[in-house]
Design a protein around this motif. Structure first.
Motif, short mmCIF file in Angstrom:
data_model
loop_
_atom_site.label_atom_id
_atom_site.label_comp_id
_atom_site.label_asym_id
_atom_site.label_seq_id
_atom_site.Cartn_x
_atom_site.Cartn_y
_atom_site.Cartn_z
N MET A 1 0.84 -1.20 0.00
CA MET A 1 0.00 0.00 0.00
C MET A 1 0.88 1.25 0.00
O MET A 1 1.76 1.40 0.84
CB MET A 1 -0.86 -0.02 1.27
N ALA A 2 0.63 2.13 -0.91
CA ALA A 2 1.40 3.37 -0.93
C ALA A 2 0.94 4.26 0.21
O ALA A 2 -0.25 4.46 0.40
CB ALA A 2 1.19 4.10 -2.27
N LYS A 3 1.92 4.74 0.96
CA LYS A 3 1.56 5.55 2.11
C LYS A 3 1.54 7.02 1.71
O LYS A 3 2.35 7.47 0.90
CB LYS A 3 2.58 5.33 3.23
N GLN A 4 0.63 7.71 2.34
CA GLN A 4 0.52 9.14 2.10
C GLN A 4 1.64 9.87 2.86
O GLN A 4 2.00 9.46 3.95
CB GLN A 4 -0.83 9.54 2.67
N VAL A 5 2.23 10.88 2.26
CA VAL A 5 3.25 11.64 2.98
C VAL A 5 2.76 13.05 3.19
O VAL A 5 2.32 13.71 2.25
CB VAL A 5 4.58 11.67 2.20
N ARG A 6 2.79 13.49 4.43
CA ARG A 6 2.29 14.82 4.73
C ARG A 6 3.44 15.70 5.24
O ARG A 6 4.26 15.25 6.02
CB ARG A 6 1.21 14.72 5.81
N GLN A 7 3.49 16.94 4.79
CA GLN A 7 4.54 17.86 5.24
C GLN A 7 4.11 18.59 6.51
O GLN A 7 3.00 19.07 6.61
CB GLN A 7 4.79 18.94 4.17
N LEU A 8 5.00 18.64 7.46
CA LEU A 8 4.73 19.41 8.67
C LEU A 8 5.90 20.38 8.87
O LEU A 8 7.01 20.12 8.43
CB LEU A 8 4.64 18.50 9.88
N ASP A 9 5.61 21.50 9.57
CA ASP A 9 6.74 22.39 9.85
C ASP A 9 7.36 22.09 11.20
O ASP A 9 8.51 22.39 11.45
CB ASP A 9 6.35 23.87 9.74
N ARG A 10 6.56 21.49 12.08
CA ARG A 10 7.15 21.14 13.37
C ARG A 10 6.35 20.04 14.04
O ARG A 10 5.16 19.87 13.76
CB ARG A 10 7.19 22.35 14.30
N VAL A 11 7.00 19.28 14.89
CA VAL A 11 6.35 18.19 15.61
C VAL A 11 6.90 18.14 17.03
O VAL A 11 8.09 18.40 17.25
CB VAL A 11 6.62 16.83 14.92
N VAL A 12 6.02 17.82 17.97
CA VAL A 12 6.47 17.58 19.34
C VAL A 12 6.12 16.14 19.70
O VAL A 12 4.95 15.75 19.64
CB VAL A 12 5.79 18.54 20.34
N ILE A 13 7.14 15.35 20.02
CA ILE A 13 6.92 13.95 20.40
C ILE A 13 7.30 13.78 21.86
O ILE A 13 8.33 14.32 22.29
CB ILE A 13 7.79 12.99 19.57
N ARG A 14 6.49 13.05 22.58
CA ARG A 14 6.90 12.70 23.94
C ARG A 14 6.95 11.18 24.07
O ARG A 14 5.94 10.51 23.86
CB ARG A 14 5.95 13.30 24.97
N PHE A 15 8.10 10.68 24.42
CA PHE A 15 8.26 9.27 24.72
C PHE A 15 8.06 9.11 26.22
O PHE A 15 8.75 9.77 27.00
CB PHE A 15 9.67 8.78 24.37
N ALA A 16 7.13 8.24 26.63
CA ALA A 16 6.92 8.08 28.07
C ALA A 16 6.82 6.60 28.40
O ALA A 16 6.19 5.83 27.67
CB ALA A 16 5.64 8.80 28.50
N GLY A 17 7.46 6.22 29.49
CA GLY A 17 7.41 4.82 29.89
C GLY A 17 7.91 4.68 31.31
O GLY A 17 8.06 5.67 32.03
N ASP A 18 8.15 3.46 31.69
CA ASP A 18 8.68 3.20 33.01
C ASP A 18 10.16 3.59 33.02
O ASP A 18 10.82 3.59 31.98
CB ASP A 18 8.53 1.70 33.29
N SER A 19 10.67 3.90 34.23
CA SER A 19 12.09 4.27 34.32
C SER A 19 13.00 3.22 33.70
O SER A 19 14.07 3.54 33.20
CB SER A 19 12.52 4.46 35.76
#
Ligand SMILES: Cc1ncc(C[n+]2csc(CCOP(=O)(O)OP(=O)(O)O)c2C)c(N)n1
Ligand code: SF4
Ligand SMILES: [Mg+2]
Lengths: 354, 620
Positions: free
Chosen positions: B1-19
């Motif tokens: 399946m061809a995936k759609q590609v979207r342009q963004l100017d900025r992203v905020v990611i938070r990785f959260a888990g156990d210590s």
């Protein structure tokens, strides 16, 4: 007398520049008026120290005396060397920073029983443990002099002072035992009034590579007069003082009537006439096991009877400053530091934007 | 399946888990990938003080937020666009910060009844509608990882541990980041456990392929490289930058660097970093306590080294008396305070700027010291050089303020050329400086340079300059002990004048006001620089006029500070304390600045500052 060589063959003053001509006591006196109370034991120690310094044969400007706070800690002002009168209890830390960065200096530290053992106790034990190349002179008058007579960590239990009107309730430290427990590689005790002995101990300390700890019993005529009388009075001193000299059997008293023998895990005093001469302990300051020196330090009973005087322990052990400077030397690359800095900044994941 | 590609100017990611889930590492790697791609970025690690709080509990949650963009950004972002929640605790602890419609990737394997109960979820939030307004991606991260590693001869535990690499692979696919750097990193990290290298690399690639093949992830995003000034960049944390700055200062001054330190969060990394650089002659001394650490640094300075001590607030409290001694002895000394939330143990891993008063006034007597603050992770480098420059030039203690946010946060840093770094000139005294009436000469340790008011720095070993210094008041000139009342008054004023005079040697405060029409000035110091800047930009984008200025020097203040403040109708001072700079400005200039104060252990968000400032700007 001693074996002043550290494990890597270094002597304490090896890296300190030598004086060119002959030095005099006079050149080590500063122009400041000495302001201790009349009769204070500090005068005698100062005079001994001033006459001892020229014997080291090192350049005047390469001696530094660092002190804490207390009557005793005024000492540096009266010496025409570099000197720092610092803050209460912290001299071991300051002297450690100085001695570690400057192997070309002979660094001396002056402290009191309150300064070294109360507020500065932590710094003292760690300086000794690290074996930093500083020579520590603890003036023990068993009282707080400068603050006018409160009991100190070396005052005897039950001491009546301004702050303990019905007697102190805490047991004192034995500074020599404490220093040995802190892994000190050189531990000695001497007396303010015995200039010759004091000077010989200073000489031994000066040559010792690493920390040297010297407890100097010092009379404070104002707040704790005659605290060491039993060690000074011709009538009592022979029975009270146990002189120790490396390699010599430990006997004392009139005609060596008393001696030190092994008993149980420790040492005890016996009558020389009543023991087999082979059982008399021969003083070994170089014994690697500190238990022996510790046992010696526990000899005195009440009232300072049987107080060992002299160099109790003097063993070679690498000094902190030698080790860390060795690490720095080993890390040097010979490249210019500007180039090294450039490589450091541009190290790791970098990327270019054009 | 061809995936759609979207342009963004900025992203905020938070990785959260156990210590124990390796979120800091995952965040670091994603950051490195983004940096390599040329995005501008800013990070915010957030972890508990406990090394391993009980697994799966709320106090055990560790997170790493990363903001990356195709333009220059100033903060780690207010709210995540994507939350990666490795367990129910991570979801619960972070959900309130996630705006509706954001992506949430959850590790469904961990959403067991037992884990849910542990954090007080009565029902499974994946099923009870809690997440209805989010774009939830349910991924059984643990079991997918274990499955991908079936053929490996490693324990189940080791296989499960690689799930963070699976997550990283997936996110790297989503945002089009190359995982080559991470692969190389893993090969180095596990060099002596080859089986783990392969397992982790396989998990990483499995995560990537999972994104590529599953229908759940229909869209891939692209954030183009940012147009930053040309140069060579690296990503750097505040503590590393600070350590590098101290080394640079030592090289520029030609003085060996001596660091006395006692471990304390969040300052320990300065000690760790500097202890690695022995080839520069850097001597690190792990002292028995903070008092010894600063004492040893002062002793080293006395001997002609660049004496520095690094710590956090509780340590500065202990160092006060020795800093006072340095004031009296007029020796160079740099005290780095990587501030954390206080008082007392407070919140050791959380940030705050509440040590300003302590830095300015936390000593007895009239005891002026210079105070400067860093404003961003990479700025810690320049702030450290400036602190050393002032200390060495004026022979004063300098307090250098950073904080937990700068210390652990990171940003791309355009690397300077060594030759362009500030010069630090050292002039040790070598000769007598006084002539007696009889024509003979002498050395007076407290005769001052007429320009800087600094006294001579005469180090032991210099022939003919033997002298004594100490904490007792000095006679002006000779430096001998003096209890003379008039002399004390003179000396107190001289020590103050010397610190005040530094103002002649520091740049003026500059206000950024593009339209020139602002009537409100926002004045900050320290790590609030990023959030204030971002908030001010947003206000301007919405047509408001607002000026921004930021203080590097807090004592002395730049000479034009008062004049600048008087040029605006209103001055707003945001601080992560209860108004310490505000109080100083009011007291000094009788200007009634408006404080914006929060002490939550977290940096300001641009959003909260924007609304607060908008209110003020609209009402002038
Ligand atoms: C931080 C601090 N606490 C207390 C004092 C007051 N103080 C000065 S000297 C001293 C005790 C000195 O006793 P010791 O070290 O035995 O020296 P001595 O005067 O007996 O030679 C005290 C408590 C001080 N200067 N600084
Ligand atoms: S108080 Fe005691 S120790 Fe202090 S100077 Fe006077 S006699 Fe010496
Ligand atoms: Mg005393």
């Amino acid at each position: 007398m001693s074996e002043p060589v550290s494990p890597n063959g270094r002597r304490a003053l090896d890296l300190v520049p030598k004086a060119e001509g002959k030095q005099t006591m006079k050149q080590f006196k500063s122009d400041q008026e000495v302001r201790w109370c009349p009769g204070c034991g500090d005068y005698a120690i100062l005079a001994a120290f001033q006459s001892f310094l020229p014997t080291l044969g090192i350049r005047q400007e390469n001696t530094v005396v660092v002190s804490g706070i207390g009557c005793s800690s005024r000492f540096p002002y009266y010496l025409n060397t570099y000197g720092m009168h610092s803050i209460h209890g912290r001299a071991p830390a300051i002297a450690s920073g100085l001695a570690t960065t400057r192997p070309d200096l002979s660094v001396w530290m002056i402290t009191g029983d309150g300064d070294a053992l109360s507020i500065g106790g932590n710094h003292l034990i760690h300086a000794l443990r690290r074996n930093v190349n500083i020579k520590i002179l603890l003036f023990n008058n068993r009282i707080y002099g400068l603050t006018k007579g409160q009991y100190s960590p070396t005052s005897e239990l039950g001491k009546v002072t301004k702050s303990t009107p019905v007697g102190s309730a805490d047991a004192p430290f034995n500074p020599v035992s404490l220093a040995l427990g802190a892994e000190a590689s050189f531990v000695a005790r001497t007396l303010d009034s015995d200039r010759k002995h004091l000077t010989s101990v200073l000489s031994a300390a000066a040559e010792h590579q690493g920390s040297a700890f010297i407890e100097i019993y010092q009379n404070c005529p104002i707040f704790n007069d005659d605290a060491f009388e039993v060690l000074k009075n011709p009538e009592t001193r022979d029975e009270a003082v146990v002189r120790v000299e490396h390699g010599e059997p430990i006997t004392f008293g009139p005609d060596g009537a008393h001696c030190v023998v092994r008993r149980g895990f420790g040492l005890a005093v016996a009558k020389t006439a009543e023991v087999d001469p082979a059982d008399i302990v021969v003083h070994d300051a170089h014994d690697p096991d500190p238990s022996y020196a510790f046992a010696l330090s526990r000899l005195p009973g009440e009232n300072l009877l049987h107080t060992p005087m002299g160099v109790l322990r003097d063993v070679p052990r690498p000094s902190y400053d030698e080790i860390v400077r060795g690490q720095l030397d080993a890390a040097r690359t010979g490249k210019s530091l500007d180039d090294e800095l450039d490589s450091l900044l541009y190290s790791g994941d970098t990327w270019a934007i054009v | 399946m061809a995936k759609q590609v979207r342009q963004l100017d900025r992203v905020v990611i938070r990785f959260a888990g156990d210590s124990g889930d390796g979120m800091q590492l995952t965040g670091d790697r994603f950051t490195a990938e983004s940096a390599q791609l040329g995005n501008d970025l800013s990070t915010l690690p957030n972890f508990p003080a406990e090394i391993r709080a009980p697994a799966g509990t709320l106090p055990g949650v560790s997170s790493f937020q990363l903001h990356f963009a195709d333009y220059d950004i100033l903060t780690p972002g207010d709210a995540p666009n994507v939350l990666v929640a490795m367990n129910p605790a991570a979801l619960k602890a972070n959900l309130a910060d996630v705006p509706r419609a954001a992506d949430i990737i959850v590790n469904t394997d961990e959403f067991t009844k037992r884990n849910l109960t542990k954090v007080g979820y009565d029902a499974n939030p994946l099923e009870d509608g809690t997440l209805d307004s989010y774009a939830v991606h349910e991924v059984p991260l643990t079991s997918l990882t274990v499955k991908a590693l079936e053929s490996f001869d490693i324990s189940k535990k080791d296989a499960e541990r690689s799930k963070n690499m699976f997550a990283l692979g997936l996110l790297s696919w989503m945002y089009n980041r190359s995982v080559e750097g991470t692969e190389a990193f893993l090969r180095k990290k596990f060099a002596n456990r080859p089986e783990l290298v392969e397992a982790n690399v396989t998990a990483l690639k499995a995560g990537w392929n999972y994104g590529e093949t599953t229908e759940d992830f229909a869209v891939r995003y692209e954030v183009k490289p940012a147009k930053l000034p040309a140069g060579t960049y690296r990503n750097i944390t505040g503590n590393t930058a600070l350590a590098y700055g101290l080394i640079a200062a030592s090289v520029r001054a030609g003085l060996p660097l001596f660091l006395g330190a006692y471990p304390i969060t969040p300052a320990s990394d300065v000690l760790h970093e500097l202890s690695k650089h022995k080839k520069f002659g850097v001597l690190t001394f792990q002292a028995e306590d903070e008092i010894a650490a600063v004492g040893a640094a002062l002793g080293a300075s006395y001997g002609g080294a660049l004496g520095v001590t690094s710590t956090s607030g509780p340590g500065v409290a202990l160092k006060g008396e020795t800093i006072g001694l340095a004031v009296m002895q007029e020796l160079p000394l740099v005290i780095c305070d990587i501030q954390r939330a206080g008082p007392s143990t407070g919140m050791p891993t959380k940030t705050e700027q509440a040590d300003l008063n302590m830095a300015l006034y936390g000593r007895h007597g009239e005891s002026p010291a210079a105070v400067i603050a860093a404003s961003s992770p990479s700025d810690c480098f320049y702030a450290a050089i400036e602190a050393a420059r002032i200390a060495v030039t004026y022979r004063v203690p300098v307090l250098l303020l950073s904080d937990g946010y700068l210390a652990n946060g990171s940003e791309p840093w355009r690397l300077p050329k060594v030759a362009e770094l500030p010069e630090i000139t050292v002039d040790f005294a070598t000769a007598h400086n006084h002539e007696n009436p009889d024509g003979s000469t002498a050395f007076w340790p407290y005769l001052r340079d007429p320009e800087t008011l600094a006294r001579p720095w005469a180090i032991p070993g210099t022939p003919g300059l033997e002298h004594r210094i100490g904490g007792i008041e000095k006679a002006d000139g000779t430096g001998n002990i003096s209890y003379d009342p008039a002399n004390h008054d003179t000396m107190v004023r001289l020590r103050q004048a010397k610190v005040d005079a530094i103002a002649r040697d520091i740049p003026d405060l500059v206000a950024d006001d593009p339209s020139g029409e602002a009537r409100v000035l926002v004045l900050g110091w320290g790590s609030t620089y990023g959030p204030i800047g971002a908030a001010v930009r947003r206000l301007r984008d919405n047509g408001h006029h607002v000026a921004q200025a930021h203080l590097r020097h807090l004592n002395p203040l730049p000479a034009n500070t008062e004049a600048m403040l008087r040029g605006y109708d209103k001055v707003v001072v945001p601080e992560m304390n209860l108004g310490q700079l505000s109080q100083l400005l009011r007291g000094r200039f009788l200007i009634d600045v408006i404080g914006y104060n929060k002490v939550r252990g977290l940096p300001f968000t641009a959003g909260e500052l924007e609304s607060a400032l908008e209110e003020i700007v609209k009402n002038v």
